[in-house]
Design an enzyme around this catalytic site. Structure first.
Site, mmCIF file in Angstrom:
data_model
loop_
_atom_site.group_PDB
_atom_site.id
_atom_site.type_symbol
_atom_site.label_atom_id
_atom_site.label_comp_id
_atom_site.label_asym_id
_atom_site.label_seq_id
_atom_site.Cartn_x
_atom_site.Cartn_y
_atom_site.Cartn_z
ATOM 1 N N LYS A 114 0.811 -1.193 0.000
ATOM 2 C CA LYS A 114 0.000 0.000 0.000
ATOM 3 C C LYS A 114 0.855 1.257 0.000
ATOM 4 O O LYS A 114 0.404 2.358 -0.268
ATOM 5 C CB LYS A 114 -0.894 0.038 1.263
ATOM 6 C CG LYS A 114 -1.722 -1.190 1.475
ATOM 7 C CD LYS A 114 -2.378 -1.151 2.870
ATOM 8 C CE LYS A 114 -2.799 -2.528 3.267
ATOM 9 N NZ LYS A 114 -3.224 -2.573 4.688
ATOM 10 N N GLY A 115 2.146 1.069 0.316
ATOM 11 C CA GLY A 115 3.019 2.222 0.565
ATOM 12 C C GLY A 115 3.150 3.197 -0.585
ATOM 13 O O GLY A 115 3.369 4.389 -0.373
ATOM 14 N N GLU A 126 7.785 2.547 -6.129
ATOM 15 C CA GLU A 126 7.895 2.075 -4.745
ATOM 16 C C GLU A 126 7.987 3.246 -3.779
ATOM 17 O O GLU A 126 8.449 4.329 -4.144
ATOM 18 C CB GLU A 126 9.160 1.213 -4.595
ATOM 19 C CG GLU A 126 8.881 -0.288 -4.552
ATOM 20 C CD GLU A 126 8.270 -0.751 -3.236
ATOM 21 O OE1 GLU A 126 7.557 0.031 -2.566
ATOM 22 O OE2 GLU A 126 8.503 -1.912 -2.876
ATOM 23 N N ASP A 127 7.569 3.006 -2.560
ATOM 24 C CA ASP A 127 7.702 4.021 -1.529
ATOM 25 C C ASP A 127 9.149 4.120 -1.051
ATOM 26 O O ASP A 127 9.741 5.189 -1.046
ATOM 27 C CB ASP A 127 6.761 3.706 -0.347
ATOM 28 C CG ASP A 127 6.845 2.247 0.132
ATOM 29 O OD1 ASP A 127 7.654 1.455 -0.410
ATOM 30 O OD2 ASP A 127 6.079 1.887 1.052
ATOM 31 N N ASP A 165 14.559 -0.524 1.424
ATOM 32 C CA ASP A 165 15.312 -0.696 2.669
ATOM 33 C C ASP A 165 16.351 -1.789 2.439
ATOM 34 O O ASP A 165 17.456 -1.516 1.994
ATOM 35 C CB ASP A 165 14.330 -1.030 3.794
ATOM 36 C CG ASP A 165 15.009 -1.166 5.149
ATOM 37 O OD1 ASP A 165 16.224 -0.945 5.235
ATOM 38 O OD2 ASP A 165 14.317 -1.497 6.129
ATOM 39 N N PHE A 175 13.601 4.533 10.980
ATOM 40 C CA PHE A 175 12.253 4.133 10.586
ATOM 41 C C PHE A 175 11.428 5.383 10.321
ATOM 42 O O PHE A 175 11.283 6.233 11.188
ATOM 43 C CB PHE A 175 11.580 3.254 11.644
ATOM 44 C CG PHE A 175 10.409 2.530 11.073
ATOM 45 C CD1 PHE A 175 10.596 1.362 10.344
ATOM 46 C CD2 PHE A 175 9.119 3.023 11.214
ATOM 47 C CE1 PHE A 175 9.516 0.702 9.771
ATOM 48 C CE2 PHE A 175 8.036 2.367 10.643
ATOM 49 C CZ PHE A 175 8.240 1.206 9.922
ATOM 50 N N VAL A 176 10.912 5.487 9.116
ATOM 51 C CA VAL A 176 10.171 6.691 8.734
ATOM 52 C C VAL A 176 8.696 6.382 8.464
ATOM 53 O O VAL A 176 8.334 5.250 8.142
ATOM 54 C CB VAL A 176 10.799 7.368 7.498
ATOM 55 C CG1 VAL A 176 12.153 7.968 7.841
ATOM 56 C CG2 VAL A 176 10.934 6.386 6.330
ATOM 57 N N ARG A 194 0.074 6.661 7.366
ATOM 58 C CA ARG A 194 0.251 6.702 5.902
ATOM 59 C C ARG A 194 -0.215 8.022 5.304
ATOM 60 O O ARG A 194 0.253 8.445 4.257
ATOM 61 C CB ARG A 194 -0.543 5.577 5.230
ATOM 62 C CG ARG A 194 -0.034 4.167 5.494
ATOM 63 C CD ARG A 194 -0.755 3.193 4.562
ATOM 64 N NE ARG A 194 -0.606 1.802 4.959
ATOM 65 C CZ ARG A 194 0.435 1.027 4.660
ATOM 66 N NH1 ARG A 194 1.428 1.515 3.965
ATOM 67 N NH2 ARG A 194 0.469 -0.235 5.056
HETATM 68 P P1 IMP Z 1 12.754 -4.080 1.876
HETATM 69 O O1 IMP Z 1 12.327 -5.380 1.288
HETATM 70 O O2 IMP Z 1 13.556 -4.269 3.123
HETATM 71 O O3 IMP Z 1 13.450 -3.173 0.866
HETATM 72 O O4 IMP Z 1 11.449 -3.367 2.397
HETATM 73 C C1 IMP Z 1 10.624 -2.669 1.569
HETATM 74 C C2 IMP Z 1 9.286 -2.390 2.209
HETATM 75 O O5 IMP Z 1 9.360 -2.344 3.638
HETATM 76 C C3 IMP Z 1 8.817 -1.021 1.797
HETATM 77 O O6 IMP Z 1 8.095 -1.068 0.589
HETATM 78 C C4 IMP Z 1 7.971 -0.593 2.980
HETATM 79 O O7 IMP Z 1 6.659 -1.067 2.828
HETATM 80 C C5 IMP Z 1 8.634 -1.275 4.165
HETATM 81 N N1 IMP Z 1 9.568 -0.351 4.862
HETATM 82 C C6 IMP Z 1 10.911 -0.345 4.813
HETATM 83 N N2 IMP Z 1 11.432 0.639 5.563
HETATM 84 C C7 IMP Z 1 10.375 1.299 6.106
HETATM 85 C C8 IMP Z 1 10.258 2.457 6.970
HETATM 86 O O8 IMP Z 1 11.229 3.101 7.412
HETATM 87 N N3 IMP Z 1 8.990 2.829 7.294
HETATM 88 C C9 IMP Z 1 7.890 2.168 6.844
HETATM 89 N N4 IMP Z 1 7.954 1.103 6.028
HETATM 90 C C10 IMP Z 1 9.188 0.662 5.659
HETATM 91 MG MG MG Z 2 6.219 -0.958 -0.047
#
Ligand code: IMP
Ligand code: MG
Length: 181
Positions: free
Chosen positions: A42-43, A98-99, A102, A151-152, A164
């Site tokens: 949903k991000g 993508e939002d 990470d 964490f944001v 959100r």
């Molecule tokens: P990744 O697989 O670790 O790159 O995580 C990606 C997903 O984790 C993003 O699309 C977000 O939905 C969630 N995410 C990662 N970091 C944050 C954060 O700081 N705040 C909120 N959601 C996050």
């Molecule tokens: Mg996401």
């Protein structure tokens, strides 16, 4: 809510200016091409809505929902498709929106999955990127902001499904996720 927010990291104005800048590049790169932008639910809802309205190239929008995070702040490393595309992307120019990146696990899985469907191209646009993202070999063509490893919340990003709707990116006060104040 005011107490849960630690500080504003990226203001609404900064976000909107960056979206317009990214849209300008995307418009130029996809001129004359048949573009499909794919938002990751949903991000990416906020960045998709703003980016789509800032773009001038003709485009279609589709959505995927994948899960990689539970209610906490850590990646589970497991990706599950909760909602697949409605569109057949064979021969299409796909831009994944993508939002945040990470660990990059979600995105690298997603790009791999989409490439197996025989599209003309797959590129990625992410509003935010954290430092750990460089551990995964994915090319992100359009990036909004590189941010510290915090964490944001806001602009589509949640903590336990909340925040959100904030129009800016903020950091969460430690007491919200169990840290000390
Ligand atoms: P990744 O697989 O670790 O790159 O995580 C990606 C997903 O984790 C993003 O699309 C977000 O939905 C969630 N995410 C990662 N970091 C944050 C954060 O700081 N705040 C909120 N959601 C996050
Ligand atoms: Mg996401």
């Amino acid at each position: 809510m005011g107490r849960d927010l630690e500080r504003v990291l990226i203001s609404e104005d900064e976000l909107q200016a960056k979206i317009k800048e990214l849209a300008g590049k995307i418009d130029a790169d996809y001129a004359g091409k048949d573009l499909l932008i794919v938002g990751v639910l949903k991000g990416a809802v906020m960045v998709m809505a703003d980016l789509a309205r800032a773009l001038s190239v003709p485009l279609e929008m589709d959505w995927m929902a994948v899960s990689s995070y539970g209610a906490g702040t850590r990646s589970s490393g497991v990706v599950r498709v909760l909602k697949d595309l409605d569109t057949d992307i064979a021969g299409r120019h796909v831009l994944v929106v993508e939002d945040i990146i990470d660990s990059g696990l979600t995105l690298s899985w997603l790009v791999h999955n989409l490439k197996s469907r025989d599209p003309a191209s797959v590129e990625v646009c992410a509003a935010l990127r954290k430092p750990d993202a460089n551990k995964v070999p994915i090319e992100v063509k359009y990036i909004g902001f590189d941010i510290p490893n915090e964490f944001v919340i806001g602009y589509g990003l949640d903590y336990a499904e909340r925040y959100r709707n904030l129009p800016f990116i903020g950091t969460l006060a430690p007491h919200v996720y169990g840290g000390t104040e």
